[in-house]
Design a protein around this motif. Structure first.
Motif, mmCIF file in Angstrom:
data_model
loop_
_atom_site.group_PDB
_atom_site.id
_atom_site.type_symbol
_atom_site.label_atom_id
_atom_site.label_comp_id
_atom_site.label_asym_id
_atom_site.label_seq_id
_atom_site.Cartn_x
_atom_site.Cartn_y
_atom_site.Cartn_z
ATOM 1 N N LYS A 68 0.819 -1.215 0.000
ATOM 2 C CA LYS A 68 0.000 0.000 0.000
ATOM 3 C C LYS A 68 0.856 1.269 0.000
ATOM 4 O O LYS A 68 0.388 2.340 -0.398
ATOM 5 N N ALA A 69 2.095 1.152 0.452
ATOM 6 C CA ALA A 69 2.968 2.330 0.567
ATOM 7 C C ALA A 69 3.733 2.627 -0.719
ATOM 8 O O ALA A 69 4.385 3.667 -0.816
ATOM 9 N N VAL A 70 3.662 1.721 -1.696
ATOM 10 C CA VAL A 70 4.459 1.899 -2.911
ATOM 11 C C VAL A 70 3.891 3.023 -3.775
ATOM 12 O O VAL A 70 2.754 2.966 -4.240
ATOM 13 N N ARG A 71 4.703 4.037 -3.980
ATOM 14 C CA ARG A 71 4.353 5.161 -4.847
ATOM 15 C C ARG A 71 5.611 6.005 -5.059
ATOM 16 O O ARG A 71 6.575 5.901 -4.277
ATOM 17 N N PRO A 72 5.643 6.812 -6.086
ATOM 18 C CA PRO A 72 6.826 7.658 -6.306
ATOM 19 C C PRO A 72 7.106 8.548 -5.097
ATOM 20 O O PRO A 72 6.194 9.110 -4.492
ATOM 21 N N GLY A 73 8.384 8.655 -4.734
ATOM 22 C CA GLY A 73 8.781 9.509 -3.625
ATOM 23 C C GLY A 73 8.989 8.794 -2.312
ATOM 24 O O GLY A 73 9.561 9.355 -1.374
ATOM 25 N N VAL A 74 8.534 7.553 -2.217
ATOM 26 C CA VAL A 74 8.709 6.774 -0.983
ATOM 27 C C VAL A 74 10.078 6.109 -1.011
ATOM 28 O O VAL A 74 10.515 5.608 -2.054
ATOM 29 N N THR A 75 10.771 6.087 0.098
ATOM 30 C CA THR A 75 12.069 5.413 0.167
ATOM 31 C C THR A 75 11.877 3.949 0.556
ATOM 32 O O THR A 75 10.889 3.583 1.201
ATOM 33 N N THR A 76 12.847 3.142 0.175
ATOM 34 C CA THR A 76 12.777 1.730 0.569
ATOM 35 C C THR A 76 12.962 1.572 2.082
ATOM 36 O O THR A 76 12.500 0.599 2.667
ATOM 37 N N GLU A 77 13.608 2.537 2.724
ATOM 38 C CA GLU A 77 13.722 2.515 4.182
ATOM 39 C C GLU A 77 12.350 2.675 4.835
ATOM 40 O O GLU A 77 12.065 2.046 5.861
ATOM 41 N N GLU A 78 11.497 3.497 4.241
ATOM 42 C CA GLU A 78 10.140 3.655 4.768
ATOM 43 C C GLU A 78 9.364 2.354 4.661
ATOM 44 O O GLU A 78 8.600 1.985 5.565
ATOM 45 N N ILE A 79 9.571 1.637 3.559
ATOM 46 C CA ILE A 79 8.908 0.329 3.395
ATOM 47 C C ILE A 79 9.431 -0.644 4.449
ATOM 48 O O ILE A 79 8.661 -1.412 5.047
ATOM 49 N N ASP A 80 10.724 -0.600 4.705
ATOM 50 C CA ASP A 80 11.309 -1.464 5.734
ATOM 51 C C ASP A 80 10.694 -1.173 7.102
ATOM 52 O O ASP A 80 10.386 -2.093 7.862
ATOM 53 N N SER A 81 10.500 0.094 7.410
ATOM 54 C CA SER A 81 9.911 0.464 8.698
ATOM 55 C C SER A 81 8.482 -0.049 8.826
ATOM 56 O O SER A 81 8.070 -0.525 9.890
ATOM 57 N N ILE A 82 7.721 0.040 7.735
ATOM 58 C CA ILE A 82 6.345 -0.471 7.746
ATOM 59 C C ILE A 82 6.342 -1.969 7.999
ATOM 60 O O ILE A 82 5.579 -2.486 8.836
ATOM 61 N N VAL A 83 7.190 -2.693 7.270
ATOM 62 C CA VAL A 83 7.258 -4.147 7.438
ATOM 63 C C VAL A 83 7.661 -4.508 8.868
ATOM 64 O O VAL A 83 7.080 -5.410 9.486
ATOM 65 N N HIS A 84 8.634 -3.817 9.397
ATOM 66 C CA HIS A 84 9.100 -4.107 10.758
ATOM 67 C C HIS A 84 7.973 -3.913 11.779
ATOM 68 O O HIS A 84 7.711 -4.794 12.606
ATOM 69 N N GLU A 85 7.305 -2.763 11.701
ATOM 70 C CA GLU A 85 6.255 -2.472 12.669
ATOM 71 C C GLU A 85 5.060 -3.409 12.523
ATOM 72 O O GLU A 85 4.498 -3.876 13.522
ATOM 73 N N GLU A 86 4.655 -3.696 11.282
ATOM 74 C CA GLU A 86 3.503 -4.570 11.069
ATOM 75 C C GLU A 86 3.801 -6.004 11.493
ATOM 76 O O GLU A 86 2.907 -6.732 11.943
#
Length: 245
Positions: free
Chosen positions: A128-146
């Motif tokens: 759901k977080a994938v879109r232009p401007g998002v960093t892969t670190e932000e995706i990592d943080s989402i995965v970690h927290e979820e």
């Protein structure tokens, strides 16, 4: 295998591998001086791909955070960890050969289903977080927290020193790309997010390709063909079918 998300990481990896190959090459001047540690040990699994992975991760750590090393994201104490969580070294891996096919009990299958379901839920949240401007670190943080929200441990975290909780592989990166705060998703890219969660003694593992904004025809075709091949393989899975089929 581990593919790196930055050119500096790949360059460091190439240099590290060259040094390893040179160290393992027998001395031309005096063969008697060849160290036994420079020769392959057929009983040591880590000599080939595993040592390559360890070198790749070491190079990536230097590339991502410099000589001071990587600070791993914290995991609450109540979450059960796999045996490599503390030092990065798996303790319970079976030998490569012969392959062991384990017949799980009903209770074990139930636990595996829990791990698989959690991994799928976490992957959906990351997608759901994938879109232009998002960093892969932000995706990592989402995965970690979820993952920890569901009482599970993010399987990649510190596996043989892997510094993140998810693998994000963009474009031509084949797999195991390492998230970075400096890597921003761009319009038209494709990214694979590979989520694995450990709970109740089992690792649930799944990945999916995502389009970042509008992707060209070649990118969409690549995703579709890969998906169709995957589904065709799943369709023949049943007891008695050989792995090489």
């Amino acid at each position: 295998r581990s593919t790196l998300s930055s050119w500096s990481g790949r360059r460091s990896l190439s240099q590290s591998l060259l040094r390893i190959q040179q160290a393992r090459r027998p001395s031309q001047a005096d063969p008697r001086k060849t160290s036994v540690h420079a020769l392959p040990n057929p009983h040591r699994r880590s000599f080939g791909i595993r040592s390559w992975l360890e070198t790749a991760v070491a190079a990536a750590r230097r590339s991502l955070s410099g000589p001071s090393g990587v600070v791993l994201k914290p995991v609450p104490d109540h979450i059960v960890r796999p045996d490599y969580a503390a030092d990065g070294i798996p303790k319970m891996e079976p030998p490569v050969f012969p392959w062991l096919v384990v017949r799980n009990t009903e209770s074990e299958i139930a636990c595996a289903r829990v791990a698989g379901r959690i991994s799928r839920e976490v992957l959906d949240e990351a997608g759901k977080a994938v879109r232009p401007g998002v960093t892969t670190e932000e995706i990592d943080s989402i995965v970690h927290e979820e993952t920890i929200k569901r009482g599970a441990y993010p399987s990649p975290l510190n596996y043989r020193g892997f510094p993140k909780s998810v693998c994000t592989s963009i474009g031509e990166v084949v797999c195991h790309g390492i998230p970075s705060a400096g890597r921003v998703l761009q319009e038209g890219e494709i990214v694979n997010i590979d989520v694995s969660c450990y709970i109740e003694g089992f690792h649930g593992d799944n990945s999916e390709m995502f389009c970042v904004g509008e992707v060209d025809e070649a990118g969409r075709r690549l995703i579709q063909v890969t998906y169709d091949a995957w589904q065709a393989a799943i369709a023949i899975c049943k007891p008695g079918v050989k792995y090489n089929e």
